[in-house]
Design a protein around this motif. Structure first.
Motif, PDB file in Angstrom:
ATOM      1  N   PRO A 277       0.802  -1.212  -0.007  1.00  0.00           N
ATOM      2  CA  PRO A 277      -0.031  -0.221  -0.054  1.00  0.00           C
ATOM      3  C   PRO A 277       1.006   1.136   0.036  1.00  0.00           C
ATOM      4  N   LYS A 278       0.532   2.349  -0.804  1.00  0.00           N
ATOM      5  CA  LYS A 278       1.297   3.317  -1.047  1.00  0.00           C
ATOM      6  C   LYS A 278       0.438   4.501  -1.382  1.00  0.00           C
ATOM      7  N   ILE A 279       0.917   5.725  -1.197  1.00  0.00           N
ATOM      8  CA  ILE A 279       0.158   6.877  -1.462  1.00  0.00           C
ATOM      9  C   ILE A 279       0.301   7.417  -2.912  1.00  0.00           C
TER      10      ILE A 279
ATOM     11  N   VAL B 281      11.236   1.072   1.919  1.00  0.00           N
ATOM     12  CA  VAL B 281      10.493   0.918   2.963  1.00  0.00           C
ATOM     13  C   VAL B 281       9.678   2.241   2.921  1.00  0.00           C
ATOM     14  N   GLU B 282      10.481   3.470   2.632  1.00  0.00           N
ATOM     15  CA  GLU B 282       9.772   4.646   2.756  1.00  0.00           C
ATOM     16  C   GLU B 282       8.421   4.842   1.959  1.00  0.00           C
ATOM     17  N   GLU B 283       8.486   4.095   0.789  1.00  0.00           N
ATOM     18  CA  GLU B 283       7.218   4.091  -0.014  1.00  0.00           C
ATOM     19  C   GLU B 283       5.897   3.661   0.672  1.00  0.00           C
ATOM     20  N   ILE B 284       5.976   2.653   1.486  1.00  0.00           N
ATOM     21  CA  ILE B 284       4.975   1.745   2.188  1.00  0.00           C
ATOM     22  C   ILE B 284       3.992   2.892   3.145  1.00  0.00           C
ATOM     23  N   GLU B 285       2.944   2.688   3.091  1.00  0.00           N
ATOM     24  CA  GLU B 285       2.038   3.551   3.943  1.00  0.00           C
ATOM     25  C   GLU B 285       1.442   2.564   5.077  1.00  0.00           C
ATOM     26  N   PHE B 286       1.908   2.733   6.370  1.00  0.00           N
ATOM     27  CA  PHE B 286       1.769   1.594   7.407  1.00  0.00           C
ATOM     28  C   PHE B 286       0.720   2.032   7.958  1.00  0.00           C
ATOM     29  N   ASP B 287       0.282   3.590   8.137  1.00  0.00           N
ATOM     30  CA  ASP B 287      -0.502   4.250   9.045  1.00  0.00           C
ATOM     31  C   ASP B 287      -1.795   4.286   8.675  1.00  0.00           C
ATOM     32  N   LYS B 288      -2.250   3.831   7.344  1.00  0.00           N
ATOM     33  CA  LYS B 288      -3.675   4.241   6.804  1.00  0.00           C
ATOM     34  C   LYS B 288      -3.984   2.996   6.034  1.00  0.00           C
ATOM     35  N   LYS B 289      -5.452   2.697   6.002  1.00  0.00           N
ATOM     36  CA  LYS B 289      -6.022   1.530   5.495  1.00  0.00           C
ATOM     37  C   LYS B 289      -6.025   1.984   3.831  1.00  0.00           C
ATOM     38  N   SER B 290      -5.613   0.706   3.104  1.00  0.00           N
ATOM     39  CA  SER B 290      -5.515   1.050   1.756  1.00  0.00           C
ATOM     40  C   SER B 290      -7.280   1.064   1.195  1.00  0.00           C
ATOM     41  N   ALA B 291      -7.485   1.959   0.191  1.00  0.00           N
ATOM     42  CA  ALA B 291      -8.771   2.041  -0.080  1.00  0.00           C
ATOM     43  C   ALA B 291      -9.143   0.946  -1.010  1.00  0.00           C
ATOM     44  N   PHE B 292      -8.207   0.339  -1.774  1.00  0.00           N
ATOM     45  CA  PHE B 292      -8.606  -0.848  -2.479  1.00  0.00           C
ATOM     46  C   PHE B 292      -7.622  -2.290  -1.896  1.00  0.00           C
ATOM     47  N   SER B 293      -8.152  -3.326  -2.124  1.00  0.00           N
ATOM     48  CA  SER B 293      -7.411  -4.371  -1.713  1.00  0.00           C
ATOM     49  C   SER B 293      -6.229  -4.796  -2.501  1.00  0.00           C
ATOM     50  N   TYR B 294      -5.576  -5.764  -2.178  1.00  0.00           N
ATOM     51  CA  TYR B 294      -4.417  -6.163  -3.168  1.00  0.00           C
ATOM     52  C   TYR B 294      -4.644  -6.925  -4.259  1.00  0.00           C
ATOM     53  N   LYS B 295      -5.934  -7.348  -4.148  1.00  0.00           N
ATOM     54  CA  LYS B 295      -6.368  -8.681  -5.115  1.00  0.00           C
ATOM     55  C   LYS B 295      -6.141  -8.367  -6.719  1.00  0.00           C
ATOM     56  N   GLU B 296      -5.956  -7.057  -7.038  1.00  0.00           N
ATOM     57  CA  GLU B 296      -5.699  -6.849  -8.470  1.00  0.00           C
ATOM     58  C   GLU B 296      -4.435  -7.285  -8.892  1.00  0.00           C
ATOM     59  N   VAL B 297      -3.514  -7.719  -7.612  1.00  0.00           N
ATOM     60  CA  VAL B 297      -2.096  -8.020  -8.153  1.00  0.00           C
ATOM     61  C   VAL B 297      -2.158  -9.704  -8.637  1.00  0.00           C
ATOM     62  N   LEU B 298      -3.144 -10.370  -8.038  1.00  0.00           N
ATOM     63  CA  LEU B 298      -3.202 -11.742  -8.418  1.00  0.00           C
ATOM     64  C   LEU B 298      -4.586 -11.949  -9.175  1.00  0.00           C
ATOM     65  N   LEU B 299      -5.292 -11.185  -9.360  1.00  0.00           N
ATOM     66  CA  LEU B 299      -6.654 -10.944 -10.134  1.00  0.00           C
ATOM     67  C   LEU B 299      -6.718  -9.702 -10.724  1.00  0.00           C
ATOM     68  N   PRO B 300      -5.965  -9.547 -11.826  1.00  0.00           N
ATOM     69  CA  PRO B 300      -5.857  -8.252 -12.850  1.00  0.00           C
ATOM     70  C   PRO B 300      -7.217  -7.814 -13.155  1.00  0.00           C
ATOM     71  N   ILE B 301      -7.489  -6.506 -13.271  1.00  0.00           N
ATOM     72  CA  ILE B 301      -8.799  -5.847 -13.237  1.00  0.00           C
ATOM     73  C   ILE B 301      -8.884  -6.257 -14.722  1.00  0.00           C
ATOM     74  N   THR B 302      -8.204  -6.292 -15.678  1.00  0.00           N
ATOM     75  CA  THR B 302      -8.263  -6.867 -17.076  1.00  0.00           C
ATOM     76  C   THR B 302      -7.085  -7.595 -17.436  1.00  0.00           C
ATOM     77  N   GLN B 303      -7.480  -8.995 -17.678  1.00  0.00           N
ATOM     78  CA  GLN B 303      -6.367 -10.132 -17.903  1.00  0.00           C
ATOM     79  C   GLN B 303      -6.666 -10.743 -19.350  1.00  0.00           C
ATOM     80  N   THR B 304      -5.753 -10.760 -20.120  1.00  0.00           N
ATOM     81  CA  THR B 304      -5.766 -11.309 -21.425  1.00  0.00           C
ATOM     82  C   THR B 304      -5.454 -12.729 -21.091  1.00  0.00           C
TER      83      THR B 304
END
Length: 338
Positions: free
Chosen positions: A26-28, A49-72
């Motif tokens: 999760p990053k800003i 590690v400075e890019e990682i947002e530890f203190d806020k909840k991500s608005a979107f889940s991680y699932k698009e990494v394993l289930l791309p929004i659009t996948q050929t």
């Protein structure tokens, strides 16, 4: 194995891991929020590690990494079909306990539901996960009620405290990397939330006859069928298929798998113009009962993991947790009408 490292040493470890892994966390994203001049936290590739947002909840889940929004899924010509090449790099994802629990739900659907989806499996087998702890509950979270606030299913755990990084590593590959860096060995335990302000009570007597309750009529008027709750949810896995034909040759193209939503118009359309659940209250009913009733009947645990993202994102301020908490009275209603 527990370690304490300085940020610069941890970043050396990330640099080494990046030779084999694409690293997501999760990053800003500045200026890319839902309103003008606002930021948003969502998943993206990181290198330090400075890019990682530890203190806020991500608005979107991680699932698009394993289930791309659009996948050929494959390319086609008149004579042959070819699957796209898969990135040689593996995947490393930083995520919280509720999202790790959601991973089990996605695996259920794509790997243990009577078949194995080869496209998901290729990505899933390449993935490892780093747990981010939660020192406090975020707005709308109800993970404690859903039993997803704690987990032991991680390859490593990471916590940042100023210029110090604390690691609990279970994966031998990661141990080999961070063992070589300047570190202090110590016992590291993940931070887990013990209590949420939002609590959910799923009635023990919940049955499908709750479908007859009048509680669903409210959502007929309030829901606008935008599907945002589905798209940010880490356990929604529905998709539709699209065949794309190229303009320069109408006999050549590709088949794509694209995210879909039980809330969005057209999702249940069938040949001949037939459609199920055109009423938005019925769509809400379908989603809620799938998350906290039907899924448990099949798998033994609820589909919902209590991340609260659906409540965060809804433009009509519809609260999924409030809806679930109405099910007890809804059961009383339908029982009294029998």
């Amino acid at each position: 194995m527990g370690y304490k490292l300085k940020v610069e040493d941890f970043n050396k470890g990330l640099s080494e891991l990046s030779k084999k892994y694409k690293i997501y966390a999760p990053k800003i994203f500045e200026g890319q929020g839902r309103f003008s001049d606002t930021d948003i936290v969502r998943y993206g590739e990181i290198s330090k590690v400075e890019e990682i947002e530890f203190d806020k909840k991500s608005a979107f889940s991680y699932k698009e990494v394993l289930l791309p929004i659009t996948q050929t899924l494959f390319f086609f010509t008149e004579k042959e079909v070819k699957e796209p090449d898969v990135d040689e790099k593996s995947i490393l994802v930083f995520l919280r306990s509720c999202d790790i629990h959601s991973l089990r739900r996605i695996d259920d659907i794509y790997l243990r539901n009577g078949f194995e989806d080869p496209y998901y499996k290729k990505l899933r087998e390449k993935a490892k996960f780093v747990l981010i702890g939660c020192e406090k509950s975020f707005d709308n979270c109800f993970c404690v009620s859903m039993g997803s606030n704690k987990t032991e299913e991680y390859n490593a755990y990471v916590k940042q405290d100023g210029n110090d990084i604390y690691l609990d590593i279970k994966d031998e590959e990661f141990v080999d990397i961070f063992e070589k860096l300047n570190n202090e060995k110590l016992d590291v335990k993940p931070d887990f939330v013990e209590d949420n302000k939002v609590k959910v009570n799923i009635p023990d007597n919940l049955e499908l006859k709750v479908m007859k309750s009048t509680m669903w009529n409210e959502y007929r008027e309030r829901c606008i069928a935008c599907g945002r709750c589905n798209f940010v949810c880490p356990t929604c896995t529905c998709f539709t298929m699209q065949d794309i034909f190229y303009k320069d040759n109408g006999k050549v193209g590709e088949r794509r798998r694209v995210w879909a939503s039980c809330h969005v118009d057209g999702y249940t359309d069938m040949a001949g113009g037939h459609s199920f659940r055109q009423d938005k209250g019925q769509r809400m009913r379908f989603k809620v009962l799938h998350k906290v009733h039907d899924y448990k009947k099949r798998w033994g645990y609820h589909m919902c993991v209590g991340c609260g993202r659906c409540d965060d994102i809804c433009p009509e301020y519809i609260s999924f947790s409030n809806c679930v908490n109405k099910l007890g009275k809804a059961m009383d209603e339908v029982n009294s009408n029998e």
